[in-house]
Design an enzyme around this catalytic site. Sequence first.
Site, PDB file in Angstrom:
ATOM      1  N   GLY A  40      -8.793 -49.824 -40.699  1.00 40.88           N
ATOM      2  CA  GLY A  40      -9.580 -48.822 -40.693  1.00 40.88           C
ATOM      3  C   GLY A  40      -9.065 -47.498 -40.309  1.00 40.88           C
ATOM      4  O   GLY A  40      -8.748 -47.327 -38.902  1.00 40.88           O
ATOM      5  N   GLN A 223      -2.110 -51.759 -39.269  1.00 37.23           N
ATOM      6  CA  GLN A 223      -2.014 -52.567 -38.104  1.00 37.23           C
ATOM      7  C   GLN A 223      -0.978 -51.855 -37.055  1.00 37.23           C
ATOM      8  O   GLN A 223      -0.885 -50.583 -37.051  1.00 37.23           O
ATOM      9  CB  GLN A 223      -1.550 -53.913 -38.524  1.00 37.23           C
ATOM     10  CG  GLN A 223      -2.922 -54.896 -39.216  1.00 37.23           C
ATOM     11  CD  GLN A 223      -3.178 -54.382 -40.529  1.00 37.23           C
ATOM     12  OE1 GLN A 223      -2.278 -54.331 -41.581  1.00 37.23           O
ATOM     13  NE2 GLN A 223      -4.279 -53.881 -40.770  1.00 37.23           N
TER      14      GLN A 223
HETATM   15  P1  GDP Z   1      -6.078 -45.878 -36.853  1.00 36.87           P
HETATM   16  O1  GDP Z   1      -6.499 -47.425 -37.414  1.00 36.87           O
HETATM   17  O2  GDP Z   1      -4.842 -45.982 -36.183  1.00 36.87           O
HETATM   18  O3  GDP Z   1      -6.339 -45.034 -37.915  1.00 36.87           O
HETATM   19  O4  GDP Z   1      -7.283 -45.512 -35.882  1.00 36.87           O
HETATM   20  P2  GDP Z   1      -8.801 -45.560 -36.113  1.00 36.87           P
HETATM   21  O5  GDP Z   1      -9.218 -44.805 -36.778  1.00 36.87           O
HETATM   22  O6  GDP Z   1      -9.031 -47.106 -36.233  1.00 36.87           O
HETATM   23  O7  GDP Z   1      -9.154 -45.366 -34.566  1.00 36.87           O
HETATM   24  C1  GDP Z   1      -8.884 -44.056 -33.977  1.00 36.87           C
HETATM   25  C2  GDP Z   1     -10.395 -43.353 -33.401  1.00 36.87           C
HETATM   26  O8  GDP Z   1      -9.854 -42.362 -32.595  1.00 36.87           O
HETATM   27  C3  GDP Z   1     -10.934 -42.648 -34.761  1.00 36.87           C
HETATM   28  O9  GDP Z   1     -12.136 -42.756 -34.312  1.00 36.87           O
HETATM   29  C4  GDP Z   1     -10.233 -41.265 -34.685  1.00 36.87           C
HETATM   30  O10 GDP Z   1     -11.240 -40.353 -35.201  1.00 36.87           O
HETATM   31  C5  GDP Z   1     -10.319 -41.158 -33.043  1.00 36.87           C
HETATM   32  N1  GDP Z   1      -9.128 -40.256 -32.602  1.00 36.87           N
HETATM   33  C6  GDP Z   1      -7.898 -39.972 -33.256  1.00 36.87           C
HETATM   34  N2  GDP Z   1      -7.147 -39.183 -32.800  1.00 36.87           N
HETATM   35  C7  GDP Z   1      -7.743 -38.874 -31.665  1.00 36.87           C
HETATM   36  C8  GDP Z   1      -7.501 -37.986 -30.394  1.00 36.87           C
HETATM   37  O11 GDP Z   1      -6.433 -37.404 -30.272  1.00 36.87           O
HETATM   38  N3  GDP Z   1      -8.606 -37.698 -29.591  1.00 36.87           N
HETATM   39  C9  GDP Z   1      -9.900 -38.414 -29.775  1.00 36.87           C
HETATM   40  N4  GDP Z   1     -10.769 -38.048 -28.872  1.00 36.87           N
HETATM   41  N5  GDP Z   1     -10.159 -39.253 -30.678  1.00 36.87           N
HETATM   42  C10 GDP Z   1      -9.023 -39.289 -31.690  1.00 36.87           C
HETATM   43  P1  IMO Z   2      -5.636 -50.444 -38.330  1.00 37.53           P
HETATM   44  O1  IMO Z   2      -4.699 -50.295 -39.336  1.00 37.53           O
HETATM   45  C1  IMO Z   2      -6.755 -53.344 -35.073  1.00 37.53           C
HETATM   46  C2  IMO Z   2      -6.394 -57.485 -35.881  1.00 37.53           C
HETATM   47  C3  IMO Z   2      -7.474 -58.332 -35.781  1.00 37.53           C
HETATM   48  C4  IMO Z   2      -7.084 -59.867 -35.284  1.00 37.53           C
HETATM   49  C5  IMO Z   2      -5.494 -59.851 -35.914  1.00 37.53           C
HETATM   50  C6  IMO Z   2      -5.614 -60.611 -37.115  1.00 37.53           C
HETATM   51  O2  IMO Z   2      -6.795 -50.001 -38.300  1.00 37.53           O
HETATM   52  O3  IMO Z   2      -5.026 -50.099 -37.035  1.00 37.53           O
HETATM   53  P2  IMO Z   2      -6.432 -60.131 -39.816  1.00 37.53           P
HETATM   54  O4  IMO Z   2      -7.696 -59.931 -40.150  1.00 37.53           O
HETATM   55  O5  IMO Z   2      -5.418 -59.300 -40.113  1.00 37.53           O
HETATM   56  O6  IMO Z   2      -5.948 -61.357 -40.036  1.00 37.53           O
HETATM   57  O7  IMO Z   2      -6.659 -60.253 -38.119  1.00 37.53           O
HETATM   58  O8  IMO Z   2      -5.414 -58.374 -36.204  1.00 37.53           O
HETATM   59  N1  IMO Z   2      -6.110 -56.412 -36.774  1.00 37.53           N
HETATM   60  C7  IMO Z   2      -6.130 -55.062 -36.369  1.00 37.53           C
HETATM   61  N2  IMO Z   2      -6.516 -54.575 -34.906  1.00 37.53           N
HETATM   62  N3  IMO Z   2      -6.691 -52.398 -36.026  1.00 37.53           N
HETATM   63  C8  IMO Z   2      -6.181 -53.032 -37.371  1.00 37.53           C
HETATM   64  O9  IMO Z   2      -5.823 -52.152 -38.163  1.00 37.53           O
HETATM   65  C9  IMO Z   2      -6.158 -54.302 -37.468  1.00 37.53           C
HETATM   66  N4  IMO Z   2      -6.030 -55.108 -38.353  1.00 37.53           N
HETATM   67  C10 IMO Z   2      -6.205 -56.184 -37.982  1.00 37.53           C
HETATM   68  O10 IMO Z   2      -8.345 -57.819 -34.716  1.00 37.53           O
HETATM   69  O11 IMO Z   2      -6.735 -59.738 -33.937  1.00 37.53           O
HETATM   70 MG    MG Z   3      -8.197 -48.624 -37.266  1.00 38.04          MG
END
Ligand code: GDP
Ligand code: IMO
Ligand code: MG
Length: 428
Positions: A40, A223
């Site tokens: 995500g 991940q």
């Molecule tokens: P990803 O899976 O590594 O792309 O990260 P996610 O999107 O799952 O989670 C990161 C969350 O932190 C999201 O809600 C972003 O909008 C937010 N985010 C990313 N960079 C920053 C930052 O520098 N400051 C704050 N406050 N939020 C951030």
């Molecule tokens: P992004 O790209 C955080 C975690 C799951 C679980 C383990 C295995 O957004 O950083 P799976 O469904 O892959 O077999 O689950 O890995 N996990 C993540 N945790 N961010 C992710 O993706 C993840 N994708 C899988 O929560 O512990």
């Molecule tokens: Mg994510």
Amino acid sequence: MPGIIVMGAQWGDEGKGKATDQIAERVDYCVRYSGGNNAGHTVVVGDDTFVMHLLPAGILNPNSTAVLGNGVVIDLDVMHDELDALGKRGVEVPHPLISANAHIITPYHQTMDRVTERFLGKRRIGTTGRGIGPAYSDKVNRIGIRVQDLFDESILRQKVEASLERKNQALVKIYNRRAIDANQVIDGLLSHAERIRPHVVDTSRLLNKALDDDKVVLFEGAQAHHLDIDFGTYPYVTSSSPIAGGACTGTGVGPTRIDRVIGIAKAYTTRVGQGPFPTELLDESGEALRQAGGEFGATTGRPRRCGWFDAVVVEQAVNVNSATDVFLTKLDVLTGIEKIPVCVGYEIDGERTDVMPTTQSQFHHAKPVYEYLPGWTEDITGARRLDDLPTTCRRYVERLEELIGCRISGIGVGPGREQSVAVNSLID
Ligand code: GDP
Ligand code: IMO
Ligand code: MG
């Protein structure tokens, strides 16, 4: 050239979507190389928030071509729903190019993911339930369904029937579930065949040619290092190779084509699902970080486990992935904390170590050793240059650089596209 990898240096959700978006404007190809819709990746543009699951976050940039490499597992329903949902929001993006060798997640993979997790009970992994593990298991077990199988119905039928024969036995006899109908699965898969057909290509040849032509290719990791099947906290990991090496095996480009590896790390640590997490905060300070950082899963909505920055964890990611740069996100979330603990080593069964221990059971016993760095109270969300940050904040960043052994080339100070401090260019 150049080939740039963006990858998670902790346990996921570090802000890879945001970091990708920072450079997406100058990227010609944005490529997912591992995982599937367990990811995500959030991109915030003005008042609009986009969460990309299977499509690379870089697809939002009209100048870059989105690619799903052979290392990705593709849920075709999810892919087309994501494309259609973007279209409904007025963001018309072209269909991604897809590797003919990528494997497909079918409804029976999702079912197997859920029933096996339930069966494990207390020992569950805490997966996202998207069928990721079972799809990769079938790949390694040589009974997977590949994208190219959709163009030969009789082969598809043989493969689905063979795969389901074993799974249905398990579903009925072990898991007390109903058997899955092969025809329904096959019809569902075939319903996507004509829509994907024009976009299925040899993505390895495409990307090698692009690199020959000096195009910018961004490999968008999903991940993270510590969820990697080889280097992560096994068995609490995902079933693919999110590490930098996965960009080569997951797309078909050689290691010499990679110029930069940008590890993304949060200024603290989070984790979703089960598994060891030495700096986890189980008290109100963990809840405070969760609220301040909005730490709820972008894929499953689950509350993320929160803890202090663990330099040992990030140092290993820097080392294994030969990271050239780190992009530090969410520094703004630490504003207002008087003394910020940073984990600089572990005590394990009475012994001190500064690096990740060799065995998993040692890691399960690791007690963090903290250094306390002075905090800051100023609002940093408007900072755009290092000089805009308070001295103690800059000191925090410098100390992390020393501990992880890598320069920090960008700093996130808010979720917005423009809310970053640029230190070194991430692309030149
Ligand atoms: P990803 O899976 O590594 O792309 O990260 P996610 O999107 O799952 O989670 C990161 C969350 O932190 C999201 O809600 C972003 O909008 C937010 N985010 C990313 N960079 C920053 C930052 O520098 N400051 C704050 N406050 N939020 C951030
Ligand atoms: P992004 O790209 C955080 C975690 C799951 C679980 C383990 C295995 O957004 O950083 P799976 O469904 O892959 O077999 O689950 O890995 N996990 C993540 N945790 N961010 C992710 O993706 C993840 N994708 C899988 O929560 O512990
Ligand atoms: Mg994510």
